[in-house]
Design an enzyme around this catalytic site. Structure first.
Site, short mmCIF file in Angstrom:
data_model
loop_
_atom_site.label_atom_id
_atom_site.label_comp_id
_atom_site.label_asym_id
_atom_site.label_seq_id
_atom_site.Cartn_x
_atom_site.Cartn_y
_atom_site.Cartn_z
N GLU A 58 -13.91 27.06 -42.14
CA GLU A 58 -12.99 27.71 -43.06
C GLU A 58 -12.73 29.16 -42.68
OE1 GLU A 58 -14.73 24.14 -44.86
OE2 GLU A 58 -15.62 25.89 -43.86
N PRO A 331 -9.67 17.87 -34.76
CA PRO A 331 -9.43 17.82 -33.31
C PRO A 331 -8.41 18.86 -32.84
CG PRO A 331 -8.15 16.11 -34.39
CD PRO A 331 -8.96 16.80 -35.48
N LEU A 332 -7.85 19.63 -33.77
CA LEU A 332 -6.75 20.51 -33.42
C LEU A 332 -7.15 21.64 -32.48
CD1 LEU A 332 -3.77 20.85 -33.95
CD2 LEU A 332 -4.32 22.19 -35.99
#
Length: 420
Positions: A58, A331-332
């Site tokens: 985050e 997965p970005l």
């Protein structure tokens, strides 16, 4: 369960929660400051915006937004985290540019005291954090609250649906729920969020910028890799390394110089994974001890904040939490480095993103560890022309989906800094 019952249970569980905080701090570079968690510490200084980012993921997601806010002019921003690893990541990425505190327990008197001290013009909560008393106190103080990059997995939605008398009123405490995609929006509305306040804003992680320092670090590490084929096992959970090790060992027959980078999701697992590698007879070195030589087969990433750089060294990435029932991790970040991705069958946390990356031929799902290794092997065998096509697709995929941070910034400027 009502908010009164929730508060009573939370108060009763406070000693156990403090013990948990203490255990989390044992191997972290930043200790949880229990005085802040319990409201004993000196009151925080006022801030124009309060951003809550529970942990490492985050904090990284919020970084682009925070940098854009700071670029627009001098602003006092407070960031709260829950975990010590999140606090350490915030210090590394943003240093003294923002204030930091550990989030007080979600007890109404602690949240009320905290809000009165900070006096924010807006609160931004990252991703999936729903704290009923925080939201109730913000509503009482007339402070707008945004749930940014809001995501709701199917598993979390089913869990929240069991306590509608607590969750539905909490959902109404958000002034804007800025969802990553339509499926997230559907789930938030089903749980009681006000439909007019829930929109599809996109994923701000598409806006994460690779800093020049990160690129420079990757360039400095390339001679260490020395042209070897590199696989990275990123954000792995218990049992995933054990499942993958036999296949990776067999893969070395085809690629004798193969280097496998292992990055466990949680720091407390670093010794456990080191022990597994040692017992299995693998030659390895910890990142904290140095860099691999030609005879080293595994590189254990036992440091914090470096994972995204190591995607820049890898030929292919396995994203963990997907061979076990965790739901997978994002997965970005691998795609930002043009690194193709392999995942297991458990992708509930990012199912639509996974589907879109599959459609773009940037990600491959596998049914088990054996198939995952086979997918990685297939990619290692691709020629340079195929790799260049994948790099171009990754770049286009990222560019097509950017803009969520700008939309969040516009909302915050409108509600928090109307004169600017």
């Amino acid at each position: 369960m009502t908010r009164v019952v929730y508060t009573a249970l939370l108060a009763l569980l406070t000693p156990l929660l403090l013990i948990r905080h203490g255990l989390r701090s044992r191997r972290a570079s930043v200790r949880v400051r229990l005085g802040e968690v319990m409201g004993w510490a000196r009151a925080p200084e006022p801030a124009e915006i309060w951003i809550h980012a529970v942990s490492v993921g985050e904090v990284l997601a919020a970084e682009a937004l925070i940098r854009r806010l700071l670029d627009a002019g001098p602003r006092r921003i407070l960031v709260t985290t829950t975990t010590p690893t999140g606090a350490a990541m915030l210090t590394e990425r943003l240093g003294g540019q923002v204030m930091h505190r550990f989030l007080p327990l979600d007890l109404p008197w602690l949240q009320r005291r905290f809000l009165r001290a900070v006096r924010p013009r807006a609160i931004v909560v990252m991703e999936t954090e729903i704290w009923p008393n925080m939201l109730a106190e913000a509503r009482r103080a007339a402070v707008p609250v945004v749930l940014a990059n809001a995501r709701m997995s199917g598993r979390s939605a089913r869990r929240y649906a069991r306590i509608p008398r607590l969750i539905a009123p909490a959902m109404s405490g958000f002034d804007w729920i800025a969802c990553r995609n339509a499926l997230d929006r559907e789930r938030f509305v089903a749980l009681g969020a006000v439909p007019d306040r829930v929109t599809v804003n996109g994923d701000i992680k598409f806006d994460i910028h690779i800093e020049e320092d990160d690129r420079q670090e990757v360039r400095s590490l390339r001679p260490v890799v020395d042209g070897r084929p590199v696989v990275i096992l990123a954000s792995t959970h218990a049992d995933e390394e054990a499942q993958l090790l036999p296949g990776l060992h067999a893969l070395r027959a085809e690629y004798p110089r193969l280097l496998v980078i292992v990055a466990p999701r949680h720091p407390q697992r670093f010794p456990e994974v080191a022990d597994l590698l040692e017992r299995s007879g693998q030659s390895f070195i910890r990142r904290s001890e140095g860099v691999p030589d030609a005879a080293t087969h595994f590189w254990l990433l036992d440091t914090l904040g470096e994972l995204k750089r190591f995607f820049g060294l890898a030929d292919v990435a396995f994203i963990g939490g997907s061979l076990v029932g965790v739901g997978g991790h994002n997965p970005l970040e691998a795609a930002l480095w043009n690194c193709p991705v392999v995942m297991g069958p458990h992708v509930d946390n990012f199912e639509l993103l996974v589907e879109r990356m599959e459609a773009a031929d940037l990600l491959w799902r596998s049914r088990n560890a054996e198939e995952a290794v086979a997918r990685m092997a297939a990619w290692l065998g691709e020629d340079e022309s195929r790799r260049e096509i994948t790099r171009q697709r990754a770049t286009a995929f990222i560019a097509e989906n950017q803009g969520a941070t700008a939309r969040l910034l516009e909302y915050l400027n409108r509600h928090s800094f109307p004169g600017r």
